[in-house]
Design a protein around this motif. Structure first.
Motif, PDB file in Angstrom:
ATOM      1  N   GLU A  52       0.834  -1.088   0.141  1.00  0.00           N
ATOM      2  CA  GLU A  52       0.008  -0.058  -0.026  1.00  0.00           C
ATOM      3  C   GLU A  52       1.026   1.306  -0.045  1.00  0.00           C
ATOM      4  O   GLU A  52       1.944   1.522   0.791  1.00  0.00           O
ATOM      5  N   ALA A 123      -3.502   1.867  -3.734  1.00  0.00           N
ATOM      6  CA  ALA A 123      -3.434   3.238  -3.184  1.00  0.00           C
ATOM      7  C   ALA A 123      -4.778   4.058  -3.225  1.00  0.00           C
ATOM      8  O   ALA A 123      -5.395   3.850  -4.112  1.00  0.00           O
ATOM      9  N   ASN A 124      -4.805   5.053  -2.690  1.00  0.00           N
ATOM     10  CA  ASN A 124      -5.713   6.037  -2.357  1.00  0.00           C
ATOM     11  C   ASN A 124      -5.310   7.440  -2.377  1.00  0.00           C
ATOM     12  O   ASN A 124      -4.748   8.192  -1.358  1.00  0.00           O
ATOM     13  N   PRO A 125      -4.813   7.913  -3.517  1.00  0.00           N
ATOM     14  CA  PRO A 125      -4.009   9.184  -3.558  1.00  0.00           C
ATOM     15  C   PRO A 125      -4.732  10.146  -3.366  1.00  0.00           C
ATOM     16  O   PRO A 125      -6.128  10.288  -3.256  1.00  0.00           O
ATOM     17  N   PHE A 157       2.351   8.667  -7.574  1.00  0.00           N
ATOM     18  CA  PHE A 157       1.571   7.291  -6.808  1.00  0.00           C
ATOM     19  C   PHE A 157       1.985   6.323  -7.929  1.00  0.00           C
ATOM     20  O   PHE A 157       2.047   5.113  -7.993  1.00  0.00           O
ATOM     21  N   PHE A 173      -6.491   1.565  -7.543  1.00  0.00           N
ATOM     22  CA  PHE A 173      -6.615   2.505  -7.051  1.00  0.00           C
ATOM     23  C   PHE A 173      -8.046   3.035  -6.616  1.00  0.00           C
ATOM     24  O   PHE A 173      -8.802   2.581  -7.580  1.00  0.00           O
ATOM     25  N   PHE A 175      -9.880   6.550  -6.651  1.00  0.00           N
ATOM     26  CA  PHE A 175      -9.840   8.147  -6.857  1.00  0.00           C
ATOM     27  C   PHE A 175     -11.156   8.701  -7.305  1.00  0.00           C
ATOM     28  O   PHE A 175     -12.101   8.122  -7.686  1.00  0.00           O
TER      29      PHE A 175
END
Length: 249
Positions: A52, A123-125, A157, A173, A175
């Motif tokens: 992560e 990922a949670n940008p 990211f 992701f 987003f």
């Protein structure tokens, strides 16, 4: 459910019907429902390694470890207090497979995190582009939710996901939907080909607010657009599908 811990600056919260407990700051950055959606959208097998990026308090990493039992989950977080919370949450849930690493995801080399070695990167940008909207006065929230010259932006990211995913590995992701074209373009520029896309709508008659996307490193161009996820039947009342996703599997 939220309970104040022995440290007045943090809380212990539970998700998925109490199956998972998480430590997070009482003030500042706190995880949102989007992180839980990502943890259920992305799936791992027991033989896989998961990474992560920009993990915050580690909700996605902890979920992945608890739900799918992969052989290792590494969570990279730049803020030392949050990285420490990830490690403590892993201990709280008895998850020995979780390794919290305090580092900047933009670094080309991070000790113990080898390039091209992960089967799944999640990922949670930050959603807000630099200079878009009013800046949050809380430093932790500002680092987590808005791009700036001082913190990783969307392309950072994507570049990190490309760096650490093995050939044929997956990248997932969550987003903001309004920047979905930007995310897809960034992914494809790094040979991360979208394979699954699902849009999340607050209500059935409302535009999508969030996009869930899974790409494959070096994959082909075919992509499956999954049925939309509608979160609410009416204000404050989840749909049956949303309730199932937010409940213990």
């Amino acid at each position: 459910m939220t309970a104040i811990s022995s440290n007045e600056n943090e809380t212990r919260d539970t998700i998925l019907d109490g199956r998972i407990a998480l430590i997070q700051p009482r003030h500042g950055y706190r995880f949102s429902v989007e992180a839980i959606l990502l943890g259920r959208f992305a799936r791992a097998s027991t033989r896989e390694r998961v990474l992560e990026l920009g993990a915050g308090c580690g909700v996605v990493a902890i979920m992945m470890a608890a739900l799918y039992r992969p052989r290792e989950v590494v969570a990279i977080e730049i803020q030392p207090p949050l990285a420490a919370m990830i490690a403590r949450s892993a201990t709280l849930n008895g998850l020995e497979s979780v390794n919290a690493v305090c580092a900047d995801l933009r670094q080309k080399r991070i000790a113990g995190v080898e390039p091209a070695s992960f089967d799944l990167v999640v990922a949670n940008p930050p959603y807000r582009a630099a200079a878009a909207g009013r800046e949050n006065p809380d430093h932790g929230r500002r680092l987590a939710r808005g791009e700036s010259a001082a913190v990783a932006v969307l392309m950072d990211f994507v570049a990190a996901a490309h760096r650490y995913a093995r050939r044929g590995g997956r990248v997932a992701f969550v987003f903001t939907a309004r920047r979905s074209a930007e995310l897809i373009s960034a992914m494809r520029s790094k040979q991360l080909e979208p394979k699954r896309i699902r849009f999340v709508h607050p209500r059935i008659a409302m535009p999508a607010s969030v996009m869930l996307i899974e790409a494959r490193a070096g994959g082909g161009i075919e992509v499956a657009i999954e049925p939309p996820l509608i979160l609410y039947e009416r204000p404050g009342i989840y749909t049956s599908e949303a309730r199932a996703i937010l409940s213990s599997p």
